[in-house]
Scaffold this motif. Sequence first.
Motif, PDB file in Angstrom:
ATOM      1  N   GLY A   1       1.122  -1.290  -0.041  1.00 47.15           N
ATOM      2  CA  GLY A   1      -0.025  -0.107   0.031  1.00 47.15           C
ATOM      3  C   GLY A   1       0.772   1.339   0.123  1.00 47.15           C
ATOM      4  N   GLN A   2       2.079   1.276   0.386  1.00 50.87           N
ATOM      5  CA  GLN A   2       2.860   2.424   0.290  1.00 50.87           C
ATOM      6  C   GLN A   2       3.611   2.704  -0.831  1.00 50.87           C
ATOM      7  OE1 GLN A   2       2.684   4.728   2.777  1.00 50.87           O
ATOM      8  NE2 GLN A   2       1.030   3.129   3.440  1.00 50.87           N
ATOM      9  N   MET A   3       3.274   1.946  -2.006  1.00 50.22           N
ATOM     10  CA  MET A   3       4.047   1.846  -3.358  1.00 50.22           C
ATOM     11  C   MET A   3       4.042   3.204  -3.894  1.00 50.22           C
ATOM     12  SD  MET A   3       5.990  -0.251  -4.949  1.00 50.22           S
ATOM     13  CE  MET A   3       5.300  -1.786  -4.870  1.00 50.22           C
ATOM     14  N   VAL A   4       5.150   3.653  -4.223  1.00 47.61           N
ATOM     15  CA  VAL A   4       5.322   5.074  -4.931  1.00 47.61           C
ATOM     16  C   VAL A   4       5.654   4.856  -6.501  1.00 47.61           C
ATOM     17  CG1 VAL A   4       6.563   7.365  -5.079  1.00 47.61           C
ATOM     18  CG2 VAL A   4       5.731   6.207  -2.851  1.00 47.61           C
ATOM     19  N   ASP A   5       6.798   3.931  -6.482  1.00 43.71           N
ATOM     20  CA  ASP A   5       7.177   3.846  -7.963  1.00 43.71           C
ATOM     21  C   ASP A   5       7.202   2.403  -8.243  1.00 43.71           C
ATOM     22  OD1 ASP A   5       8.145   6.673  -8.370  1.00 43.71           O
ATOM     23  OD2 ASP A   5       9.543   6.226  -6.560  1.00 43.71           O
ATOM     24  N   ILE A   6       6.929   2.089  -9.607  1.00 46.33           N
ATOM     25  CA  ILE A   6       6.662   0.804 -10.192  1.00 46.33           C
ATOM     26  C   ILE A   6       7.368   0.721 -11.544  1.00 46.33           C
ATOM     27  CG2 ILE A   6       5.435  -1.111 -11.021  1.00 46.33           C
ATOM     28  CD1 ILE A   6       3.289  -0.446  -8.916  1.00 46.33           C
ATOM     29  N   ASP A   7       8.401   0.138 -11.678  1.00 42.27           N
ATOM     30  CA  ASP A   7       9.297   0.039 -12.923  1.00 42.27           C
ATOM     31  C   ASP A   7       9.762  -1.477 -13.342  1.00 42.27           C
ATOM     32  OD1 ASP A   7      10.986   0.675 -14.908  1.00 42.27           O
ATOM     33  OD2 ASP A   7      12.478   1.317 -13.681  1.00 42.27           O
ATOM     34  N   PHE A   8       8.822  -1.823 -14.476  1.00 42.79           N
ATOM     35  CA  PHE A   8       9.294  -3.098 -15.180  1.00 42.79           C
ATOM     36  C   PHE A   8       9.585  -2.962 -16.475  1.00 42.79           C
ATOM     37  CE2 PHE A   8       6.275  -4.461 -11.684  1.00 42.79           C
ATOM     38  CZ  PHE A   8       7.383  -5.095 -11.017  1.00 42.79           C
ATOM     39  N   ASP A   9       9.929  -1.663 -17.013  1.00 40.87           N
ATOM     40  CA  ASP A   9      10.087  -1.425 -18.430  1.00 40.87           C
ATOM     41  C   ASP A   9      11.420  -2.225 -19.095  1.00 40.87           C
ATOM     42  OD1 ASP A   9      12.899   0.344 -19.216  1.00 40.87           O
ATOM     43  OD2 ASP A   9      12.021   1.044 -17.201  1.00 40.87           O
ATOM     44  N   GLY A  10      11.208  -2.495 -20.274  1.00 37.89           N
ATOM     45  CA  GLY A  10      12.283  -2.996 -20.955  1.00 37.89           C
ATOM     46  C   GLY A  10      12.503  -4.504 -20.885  1.00 37.89           C
ATOM     47  N   ASN A  11      11.460  -5.382 -20.254  1.00 42.46           N
ATOM     48  CA  ASN A  11      11.508  -6.725 -20.045  1.00 42.46           C
ATOM     49  C   ASN A  11      10.812  -7.610 -21.095  1.00 42.46           C
ATOM     50  OD1 ASN A  11      12.423  -7.511 -16.958  1.00 42.46           O
ATOM     51  ND2 ASN A  11      10.863  -5.873 -16.789  1.00 42.46           N
ATOM     52  N   ARG A  12      10.328  -6.865 -21.858  1.00 40.04           N
ATOM     53  CA  ARG A  12       9.799  -7.405 -23.221  1.00 40.04           C
ATOM     54  C   ARG A  12       8.745  -8.651 -23.239  1.00 40.04           C
ATOM     55  NH1 ARG A  12      14.676  -8.842 -27.035  1.00 40.04           N
ATOM     56  NH2 ARG A  12      15.116 -10.252 -25.405  1.00 40.04           N
ATOM     57  N   PHE A  13       8.759  -9.251 -22.194  1.00 42.19           N
ATOM     58  CA  PHE A  13       8.053 -10.540 -22.187  1.00 42.19           C
ATOM     59  C   PHE A  13       6.906 -10.422 -21.172  1.00 42.19           C
ATOM     60  CE2 PHE A  13      12.014 -11.940 -24.252  1.00 42.19           C
ATOM     61  CZ  PHE A  13      11.524 -12.265 -25.463  1.00 42.19           C
ATOM     62  N   ILE A  14       6.486  -9.409 -20.608  1.00 34.90           N
ATOM     63  CA  ILE A  14       5.594  -9.238 -19.472  1.00 34.90           C
ATOM     64  C   ILE A  14       4.215  -9.056 -20.250  1.00 34.90           C
ATOM     65  CG2 ILE A  14       4.558  -7.713 -17.777  1.00 34.90           C
ATOM     66  CD1 ILE A  14       7.134  -6.972 -16.725  1.00 34.90           C
ATOM     67  N   SER A  15       3.430  -9.953 -19.885  1.00 30.50           N
ATOM     68  CA  SER A  15       2.241 -10.047 -21.128  1.00 30.50           C
ATOM     69  C   SER A  15       1.106  -9.778 -20.073  1.00 30.50           C
ATOM     70  CB  SER A  15       2.262 -11.526 -21.603  1.00 30.50           C
ATOM     71  OG  SER A  15       2.075 -12.562 -20.470  1.00 30.50           O
ATOM     72  N   GLY A  16      -0.245 -10.226 -20.807  1.00 25.65           N
ATOM     73  CA  GLY A  16      -1.621 -10.020 -20.171  1.00 25.65           C
ATOM     74  C   GLY A  16      -1.953  -8.601 -20.022  1.00 25.65           C
ATOM     75  N   THR A  17      -2.776  -8.399 -19.183  1.00 28.82           N
ATOM     76  CA  THR A  17      -3.233  -6.757 -19.088  1.00 28.82           C
ATOM     77  C   THR A  17      -2.846  -5.999 -17.802  1.00 28.82           C
ATOM     78  OG1 THR A  17      -5.183  -7.557 -17.720  1.00 28.82           O
ATOM     79  CG2 THR A  17      -5.602  -7.693 -20.089  1.00 28.82           C
ATOM     80  N   ILE A  18      -2.713  -4.848 -17.699  1.00 26.02           N
ATOM     81  CA  ILE A  18      -2.297  -3.852 -16.867  1.00 26.02           C
ATOM     82  C   ILE A  18      -3.024  -4.425 -15.393  1.00 26.02           C
ATOM     83  CG2 ILE A  18      -1.889  -1.702 -15.820  1.00 26.02           C
ATOM     84  CD1 ILE A  18      -1.324  -0.757 -18.595  1.00 26.02           C
ATOM     85  N   PRO A  19      -2.789  -4.738 -14.479  1.00 25.81           N
ATOM     86  CA  PRO A  19      -3.674  -5.240 -13.171  1.00 25.81           C
ATOM     87  C   PRO A  19      -4.301  -3.849 -12.803  1.00 25.81           C
ATOM     88  CG  PRO A  19      -1.341  -5.859 -13.051  1.00 25.81           C
ATOM     89  CD  PRO A  19      -1.369  -4.986 -14.095  1.00 25.81           C
ATOM     90  N   ALA A  20      -5.716  -4.115 -12.944  1.00 24.28           N
ATOM     91  CA  ALA A  20      -6.527  -2.891 -12.477  1.00 24.28           C
ATOM     92  C   ALA A  20      -6.381  -2.660 -10.955  1.00 24.28           C
ATOM     93  CB  ALA A  20      -8.050  -3.147 -12.698  1.00 24.28           C
ATOM     94  N   SER A  21      -5.909  -3.630 -10.147  1.00 26.60           N
ATOM     95  CA  SER A  21      -5.722  -3.296  -8.946  1.00 26.60           C
ATOM     96  C   SER A  21      -4.776  -2.421  -8.462  1.00 26.60           C
ATOM     97  CB  SER A  21      -5.462  -4.544  -8.004  1.00 26.60           C
ATOM     98  OG  SER A  21      -4.155  -5.093  -8.640  1.00 26.60           O
ATOM     99  N   LEU A  22      -3.654  -1.797  -9.392  1.00 27.44           N
ATOM    100  CA  LEU A  22      -2.831  -0.636  -9.393  1.00 27.44           C
ATOM    101  C   LEU A  22      -3.475   0.392  -8.892  1.00 27.44           C
ATOM    102  CD1 LEU A  22      -0.087  -1.841 -11.865  1.00 27.44           C
ATOM    103  CD2 LEU A  22      -0.149  -2.727  -9.466  1.00 27.44           C
TER     104      LEU A  22
END
Length: 585
Positions: A382-403
């Motif tokens: 719950g205290q998350m400020v920054d999320i960075d998963f760029d450039g992995n190329r193989f993260i699939s599916g949809t963006i989690p709505a829970s974010l």
Amino acid sequence: MPQKRTRRILLGIATSLLISNSNAARHHHRQLYQVDESSSAANENSQKSLRARRESFRREEDDIHEQDIESQSRRLRRASKQHQQQKQQRRRTQTLIENLNAKTHKVAVETFYNADPKPNRPLLETTGMRLNKVAQELFLDDEMLGEMLEVTQTQFSVETSFPTPQPFPGSTPSPTRQPTRPPTRPPTPFPTPPPTPGPTVLGGTSSPTKQPTPPPTPPPTGSPTRQPTPPPTPPPTPFPTTAPPTAASICSGITASQRREQLEEICLDLSSISFFSSGTAQSEAFEWLVNGDSAQVCPDNILDIEQRYSLAVLYFATGGDNWNDCSQTTNSPCPSDSTRFLSAVDVCFWFGITCSQQEITGISIDNNNLVGRLPDELSVLGQMVDIDFDGNRFISGTIPASLGTLDNLETLDLDNNILTGTIPNTLFDASLMKALDLDTNNLSGSLSPRFSELSDLQILFLDQNSLVGTLPPEMGTMNQLRFLTLDDNNLSGSVPSFFGSLSGLQLISFFNTGVSGTVPTQLGQLTNLRNLFLHLTDLTGTMPEEICSLVRQDASDTSKNLIQLTADCGGSSPKLECDCCTACF
């Protein structure tokens, strides 16, 4: 008569022989008794000597045991004192790092906004000088400052935090077909302090002993003794040993089965499921938390459970064992084994994790071969400020709505993956969002009017997707917007005139889209605009003079900011007339 005398003589001789034999027998018996008596006395003396030796050995063992206890007590007191000192040092270092993170971020942002656009003054040099000043303010020593500058050089030599006004030396001399899209997230925080050097308890065992086991006893004697000697003890171990794990040594007051049941209830609630399905990331994360996690957290430590379980789900959901760096397996490079994912140390020391006050505030794991879907369990943090998963190329599916439930989320960087679907409507509930970088994916759908609810948004990168439709007029209220890229999409309609009211805009990119019509003159009001890319579109007419007046004609003209202006103005019959463009296509 002679016969009687002969009988008396014979009888006397026989009697004499009998008496002699009797005396010899008594003498022999007396000798035998004396020998037996002597043997009994010797045996008794041997028993006394043996008892004395045993008593002596017992006293020596007691003395050694007491000395060992006293020695262990002294070592425990010293270890406890060192542990307290290390905790205090960790708290001081954590506070220092937090202060440094805030100041470094501010330095990078201010440096960019105040940077001289001349190519001979790169951002790295200016940032290095500013960091020296920060180091003096925070009383940092030369060694820590060197580490800071090394990390900063690594970051800025690869990417900049914001689009740069001019290419750095060494870049390509001529413009490419499309502009370089620099990453948009703020500079990543510096590495957290290393773990303490003390021994880590593995496998749920209790604290290790302070010294090796005592040496073995002598082997059994060669000849039989009255009592068998005890078997020899095992040889001494080369390192301190640990006691076998028990339920009580893991969590006080509950058994191992009770601990499992309580952890299961908590983890099921975190994942909002009723049971664990075999083979899922959630099931693997739970089993690791119960049996594989050397930290062996207890059910009453809710924060540790939430953080370790959520990150474990992320690890298993994205093929963590195949990550390029810092997987739990030792075949991947990592600065330290203690910073690997799923190690026994606090999660704040894990690779790519940033914390404040022992709570996770950032995850930055880019270009690390993450394969799979991002789990909803990220929203548990719950205290998350920054999320960075760029450039992995193989993260699939949809963006989690829970974010969208992360009220403190400021940066979401998921570019250069294979995400599909639309941008979740719930994402606009993260009202503190400042940077949203979703370019180079397979996102579809149209741009939502709810973008206007992200009133603090400064960076919006949506290029290289499959977005359709026009820009909603509600986006005209996004007054904090500074960088906007929509190129390589199937957009239609015209370039909105409301952009002219967004005075902070520095970058607008519409190239390779289906926008049509003429270029609105209102864009000439954007005096801070540095880059405007309008090539490979259906725009026609003439570039407005109001926009041409913003173009910097030479490097010495610092009164004008527009340094890149592109359009389809090439050839003998250009679609769009432009005498001031820096590049024509």
